[in-house]
Write a protein that holds these residues in place. Structure first.
Motif, PDB file in Angstrom:
ATOM      1  N   GLY A 116       0.820  -1.202   0.000  1.00 37.13           N
ATOM      2  CA  GLY A 116       0.000   0.000   0.000  1.00 37.13           C
ATOM      3  C   GLY A 116       0.852   1.248   0.000  1.00 37.13           C
ATOM      4  N   GLU A 128      -4.934   6.071  -8.774  1.00 39.73           N
ATOM      5  CA  GLU A 128      -4.994   4.736  -8.172  1.00 39.73           C
ATOM      6  C   GLU A 128      -5.879   4.693  -6.941  1.00 39.73           C
ATOM      7  N   GLU A 131     -11.038   5.730  -6.037  1.00 37.94           N
ATOM      8  CA  GLU A 131     -12.217   5.062  -5.481  1.00 37.94           C
ATOM      9  C   GLU A 131     -12.120   4.927  -3.970  1.00 37.94           C
ATOM     10  N   ALA A 132     -10.926   4.894  -3.440  1.00 32.66           N
ATOM     11  CA  ALA A 132     -10.756   4.742  -1.990  1.00 32.66           C
ATOM     12  C   ALA A 132     -11.050   6.038  -1.244  1.00 32.66           C
ATOM     13  N   LYS A 135     -14.273   6.837   0.680  1.00 26.76           N
ATOM     14  CA  LYS A 135     -14.606   5.871   1.730  1.00 26.76           C
ATOM     15  C   LYS A 135     -13.738   6.012   2.970  1.00 26.76           C
ATOM     16  N   GLN A 139     -14.192   4.805   7.006  1.00 31.41           N
ATOM     17  CA  GLN A 139     -13.375   3.667   7.427  1.00 31.41           C
ATOM     18  C   GLN A 139     -12.527   4.031   8.640  1.00 31.41           C
ATOM     19  N   GLY A 217      -4.630   1.357   0.397  1.00 31.10           N
ATOM     20  CA  GLY A 217      -4.622   0.694  -0.901  1.00 31.10           C
ATOM     21  C   GLY A 217      -5.780   1.191  -1.739  1.00 31.10           C
ATOM     22  N   PRO A 218      -5.905   0.740  -2.970  1.00 27.28           N
ATOM     23  CA  PRO A 218      -7.035   1.144  -3.808  1.00 27.28           C
ATOM     24  C   PRO A 218      -8.392   0.793  -3.203  1.00 27.28           C
ATOM     25  N   ASP A 219      -8.392  -0.184  -2.281  1.00 30.01           N
ATOM     26  CA  ASP A 219      -9.615  -0.588  -1.607  1.00 30.01           C
ATOM     27  C   ASP A 219      -9.868   0.180  -0.318  1.00 30.01           C
ATOM     28  N   GLY A 220      -8.925   1.020   0.113  1.00 28.16           N
ATOM     29  CA  GLY A 220      -9.115   1.804   1.325  1.00 28.16           C
ATOM     30  C   GLY A 220      -8.064   1.525   2.381  1.00 28.16           C
ATOM     31  N   ARG A 222      -5.819  -0.163   4.932  1.00 28.07           N
ATOM     32  CA  ARG A 222      -5.323  -1.536   5.084  1.00 28.07           C
ATOM     33  C   ARG A 222      -4.630  -1.794   6.413  1.00 28.07           C
TER      34      ARG A 222
END
Length: 338
Positions: A116, A128, A131-132, A135, A139, A217-220, A222
């Motif tokens: 990350g 990159e 999208e995270a 959020k 989070q 990371g791209p997902d939020g 970590r």
């Protein structure tokens, strides 16, 4: 410096063989630039099934500096806190091994290396992480709630610091630096008048929950890193520290780390099991956090003037004036800027 020429390479390889299943040695040992107070080393444990990415977090030179600030916990304590946080559902790098004297490397611990990014410039601007970003504030609130719910009875011995304690601590530091800042003195007066009551319930507090200590990371979100100034204190302190202007890195209209809103942060906190957020206490801690950063900047300037001619000391030292502006925006906001 290659692993073969590094004096910690051989003992670290032995640590890997003893504590990482199937490890035959290590590869790719290199010191990272991150870590202001501790050494951070990246390496892989080699196994027949492939590399296991790891981090060594180590005291400078392997030896604990007994002259360091009393606010920092021992590395062994930090490792224990990370393990407790992981058990509570906080995303953290799993700790593989806490170093012992027999390991011959000094004080520190080995943990997993989480992929990350920690650099705010990239997190706030690179595609990159597009999208995270929307959020992240929620989070962060959810994760902060989980760490505040850790049973205090399970914690190692930690310092206890109330709002009043921290105000006085930083006031004494400010006076010792002997460089009057009228806005800082106004802030100290406001903080004394608005300190949370002594009956405020205290919890585990990370103490440095902000950009730079969050692996994204791209997902939020970590992993939450760097637990060295964790203590028992007002939980609202963790909700405020990530909101102070220096951690927004230019995105001043997005108060939570430059990527989100307080509303999302607070909603995530309450949804994650945290107590109802007290906005007045959060504001107290945001003012105190801003003032703390200003006093830290003063300390950098003082070190530069006393002979430490590093560029870092000079550039951070001059930012105390920016903090005065931030404090006035908090204490006397113009209409529409609250």
């Amino acid at each position: 410096m290659g692993a073969e020429a590094n004096p910690i390479a051989a003992p670290l390889a032995e640590v890997a063989r003893k504590h990482i299943d199937g490890a035959t040695g290590i590869a790719g040992l290199k010191r990272l630039s991150g870590g202001a107070s501790q050494e951070i080393w990246s390496f892989d444990a080699t196994t027949s099934d492939g590399a296991v990415p790891l981090i060594l977090r180590r005291a400078p030179g392997g030896v604990r500096d007994t002259g360091r600030s009393g606010t920092a916990v021992a590395l062994e304590t930090e490792a224990e806190l990370i393990r407790l946080a992981g058990a509570a559902g906080v995303p953290v790098p799993p700790v593989r091994h806490v170093l012992t004297e027999e390991d011959g490397i000094g004080q520190g611990f080995v943990m997993d290396r989480i992929p990350g990014e920690t650099l705010a410039r990239k997190i706030l601007r690179d595609e990159e992480f597009a999208e995270a970003r929307p959020k992240l504030a929620r989070q962060c609130g959810e994760v902060i709630a989980r760490l505040h719910k850790i049973d205090k009875a399970t914690l190692p011995q930690l310092r206890v610091a109330t709002g009043k304690d921290e105000v006085e601590q930083y006031f004494q530091t400010y006076k010792q630096l002997d460089y009057p800042h009228p806005v800082f003195e106004l802030a100290f007066r406001w903080l004394r008048d608005n300190a949370p009551p002594d009956t405020t319930e205290l919890t585990l507090v990370h103490g440095d929950f902000r950009n730079g200590n969050l692996m994204i990371g791209p997902d939020g979100l970590r992993a939450v890193l760097d637990w060295e100034i964790a203590h028992v204190g007002d939980p609202m302190a963790d909700l405020s520290w990530i909101c102070i202007n220096p951690w927004r890195f230019g995105n001043i209209d997005m108060p939570v780390g430059g990527f989100g809103t307080r509303e999302d942060l607070f909603a995530g906190y309450e949804a994650g099991g945290g107590d109802k957020v007290d906005p007045a206490r959060v504001k107290f801690w945001e003012v105190l956090g801003t003032l703390k950063w200003g006093v830290m900047c003063m300390g950098m300037a003082s070190a530069f003037l006393q002979g430490d001619r590093s560029v870092e000391r000079a550039t951070i030292g001059r930012r105390s004036s920016e903090t005065e502006v931030d404090l006035m925006r908090l204490l006397a906001p113009l209409k529409g800027t609250e």
